[in-house]
Design a protein around this motif. Structure first.
Motif, short mmCIF file in Angstrom:
data_model
loop_
_atom_site.label_atom_id
_atom_site.label_comp_id
_atom_site.label_asym_id
_atom_site.label_seq_id
_atom_site.Cartn_x
_atom_site.Cartn_y
_atom_site.Cartn_z
N MET A 215 -1.95 -7.52 -3.57
CA MET A 215 -3.38 -7.82 -3.72
C MET A 215 -3.60 -9.32 -3.59
O MET A 215 -4.55 -9.77 -2.96
CB MET A 215 -3.89 -7.32 -5.07
N ARG A 216 -2.73 -10.09 -4.20
CA ARG A 216 -2.83 -11.56 -4.13
C ARG A 216 -2.74 -12.01 -2.69
O ARG A 216 -3.50 -12.86 -2.24
CB ARG A 216 -1.68 -12.17 -4.91
N ARG A 217 -1.74 -11.43 -1.97
CA ARG A 217 -1.53 -11.82 -0.58
C ARG A 217 -2.75 -11.53 0.26
O ARG A 217 -3.20 -12.37 1.02
CB ARG A 217 -0.32 -11.08 -0.02
N THR A 218 -3.31 -10.30 0.11
CA THR A 218 -4.47 -9.95 0.94
C THR A 218 -5.65 -10.84 0.57
O THR A 218 -6.45 -11.21 1.41
CB THR A 218 -4.86 -8.47 0.79
N ARG A 219 -5.74 -11.19 -0.71
CA ARG A 219 -6.83 -12.05 -1.15
C ARG A 219 -6.69 -13.44 -0.54
O ARG A 219 -7.64 -14.02 -0.04
CB ARG A 219 -6.80 -12.17 -2.67
N ALA A 220 -5.44 -13.94 -0.57
CA ALA A 220 -5.18 -15.26 0.00
C ALA A 220 -5.45 -15.23 1.50
O ALA A 220 -5.95 -16.20 2.07
CB ALA A 220 -3.74 -15.66 -0.27
#
Lengths: 288, 282
Positions: B274-279
């Protein structure tokens, strides 16, 4: 150069060999032994010998027809229930999940992280005579005063549906998630109502997921015996229960082996009938 | 503020606005109900690990206690069953993932005769009912007079894990950029060095996923193990035996522990994603 070339051609086979050998020796060969065993006659004390005893198959069908029929019936009902119950949720996650999708999927597979037998025992607690479900249903007069859920076909089907639900929900989600949203916009631009756009666009495009989910749920469900054992009574026993007890308690191996093959054949026939109904293209498309 | 506004509104309007809300969010409400249904049995398992049952049956809530957790191995046989399950799951997932990764590499990166047959061979065990897998292995071992126990369980677990490993690794290999390997070879690396320095690090997440999946499937397996265990007892077999006389709360303790460990592992994975897609999107 020639040696290197030949070596490169050999590489895939070297990579395949150990794994395929394992599957060959411990999956394919055992099926051969099972077939061999199913045509033996005799008994455990004097020993079994091979004699083309096709009678084992006829006896199995004659003596255990109710269990065979029940297995297909329970598995069929549970598959349809799982489809109806999980389709809206798979749709909701695919179209409205946003960046929470992965987290919501984790919820879907959460039951798989509880040991199969333990989650079935949890259903035994939920459906037990003193549980709130039975009390509520008695209060609403759905169940009579002495009515119960445990040891009924309802309990067994409930357990099967729950236990294999993720097998249905995940492929549904995958196929719904792949749908191009512009197609739905196009349908609505062309004055299709939301409902019509769903029926004419979304539903057909999600059919591969429906087919995959149905097969993944139906096949293990038809061979299951744990739900019938823990949540049902002997009157709800499925063919899996019979195979299990013939093999491990009664040591009547030829009968049990022939029943295993009949179960496989019955599943194949059911899948074939289903394939005719939905079209073989869908089936092979998802299978390979 | 809103409460005051609500009381001044006529009743019919409130009702219709509630109805409108429900109609608008019917799918969301249904999904919440669905998740409640999905998680209810899990909640029961966790709750009853803290139960203080008076008799043999851990069905009715009697009172809270930490004792089941403190004395998780207080029931004869449970400790050895848990350790046997862990041992089998560890070995089976290692071997099956190694064999499965090799098959996946061959299928994705090489053209060879017999691809279709190999695909079918991988697909077949997945579409065979577990009871048939267990029964056929049983007849093999019976006919060859093999002694049932640790090794027969391990052989069976590796067998049904291989296909899962192949499918998992294959799914992530498909989008694999082969130019990276070609570049390494062009720079003078031989096949083995290329594999170790380029291929392996790139497919490591897929291998890890396959390992975890195989571990989870192995530690949960009942049916195939039941047919091939002889007198050995894995944790699911222990639960089966205990269920006949009433499973002790310690069973719930182990079940909860397995659940919590597995879910936290998955959760960390999901949060990282989720963090990666958000970034990536921001």
């Amino acid at each position: 150069m020639g040696l290197l070339h030949r070596h490169r051609q050999l590489t895939p086979y070297l990579l395949l060999a150990p794994g395929l050998l394992w599957l060959g020796v411990f999956f394919v060969v055992p099926l051969g032994f099972l077939a061999y065993q199913s045509l033996q006659s005799g008994n455990f004390d004097i020993g079994y010998s091979f004699s083309w005893a096709w009678g084992n198959y006829w006896n199995a069908v004659r003596d255990y027809r109710p269990q065979f029929v029940r297995s297909l019936e329970y598995a069929g009902i549970a598959t349809v229930l799982a489809l109806v119950v999980s389709y809206p949720v798979a749709y909701w996650i695919a179209f409205r999940g946003g960046r929470w999708k992965n987290l919501l999927l984790l919820f879907i597979v959460a039951p798989f992280f509880v040991t199969y037998l333990i989650r079935t025992l949890a259903w035994e607690t939920i459906l037990s005579d003193n549980g709130f479900v039975v009390h509520t249903l008695q209060h609403l007069h759905v169940l009579g005063p002495g009515g119960r859920l445990l040891a009924t076909s309802t309990a067994v089907v409930t357990g099967i549906t729950y236990n294999f639900l993720p097998f249905m929900a995940l492929p549904l989600y995958v196929s719904l998630e792949q749908i191009d949203h512009r197609l739905l916009e196009a349908a609505q631009d062309l004055y299709a109502s939301k409902w019509k756009a769903f029926v004419r666009v979304t539903l057909p495009l999600s059919l591969p997921g429906v087919v995959a989910g149905t097969l993944l749920t139906f096949i293990p469900a038809a061979g299951d015996f744990i739900n019938a054992q823990l949540l049902g009574s002997p009157e709800n026993h499925m063919i899996g229960n019979v195979i299990q007890s013939k093999f491990l308690e009664l040591t009547d191996y030829p009968a049990a082996a022939s029943m295993s093959f009949i179960l496989m054949a019955a599943i194949l026939v059911a899948v074939a009938v289903y394939a005719r109904a939905v079209g073989t293209e869908q089936l092979t498309g998802t299978a390979v | 503020m809103s409460a005051v506004a609500a009381t001044t509104q006529p009743r019919g309007e409130i009702l219709s606005s509630i109805l409108a809300f429900v109609r608008h969010h019917v799918l969301t409400l249904y999904s919440l109900l669905f998740f409640a249904y999905l998680l209810l049995p899990i909640a029961i398992v966790v709750a009853f690990s803290f139960n203080h049952p008076t008799g043999n049956f851990n069905y009715v809530w009697q009172g809270f206690t930490w004792d089941n957790w403190r004395y998780w191995d207080g029931v004869p046989g449970i400790r050895s069953a848990v350790f046997l399950s862990l041992e089998i799951a560890l070995l089976a997932s290692l071997v099956a993932t190694a064999l499965g990764t090799m098959i996946a590499l061959a299928l994705v990166r090489y053209g060879f005769r017999g691809r279709a047959a190999t695909n079918i061979m991988i697909f077949l065990p997945l579409s065979t009912p577990e009871i048939v897998l267990g029964a056929s292995l049983l007849t093999l071992f019976l006919n060859l007079n093999v002694v049932f126990g640790f090794w027969t369980i391990l052989i069976a677990h590796i067998m049904f894990c291989i296909s899962f490993a192949v499918v998992t690794v294959k799914a992530r290999l498909v989008g694999f950029d082969r130019h990276l390997e070609e570049a390494a070879m062009d720079l003078g690396a031989n096949e083995w060095v290329t594999f170790r320095k380029v291929t392996l690090p790139l497919i490591a997440p897929a291998i890890l996923a396959a390992l975890l999946l195989c571990f989870a499937i192995s530690i949960d397996d009942f049916v195939v193990t039941y047919f091939n265990a002889g007198s050995e007892t894995t944790f699911p077999l222990f639960v089966w035996g205990a269920a006949r006389v009433g499973a002790p709360p310690q069973v719930n303790v182990i079940g909860t522990a397995i659940f919590v460990i597995a879910v936290s592992g998955m959760l960390v994975n999901v949060l990282i994603q989720m963090r990666r897609t958000r970034a990536a999107t921001s």
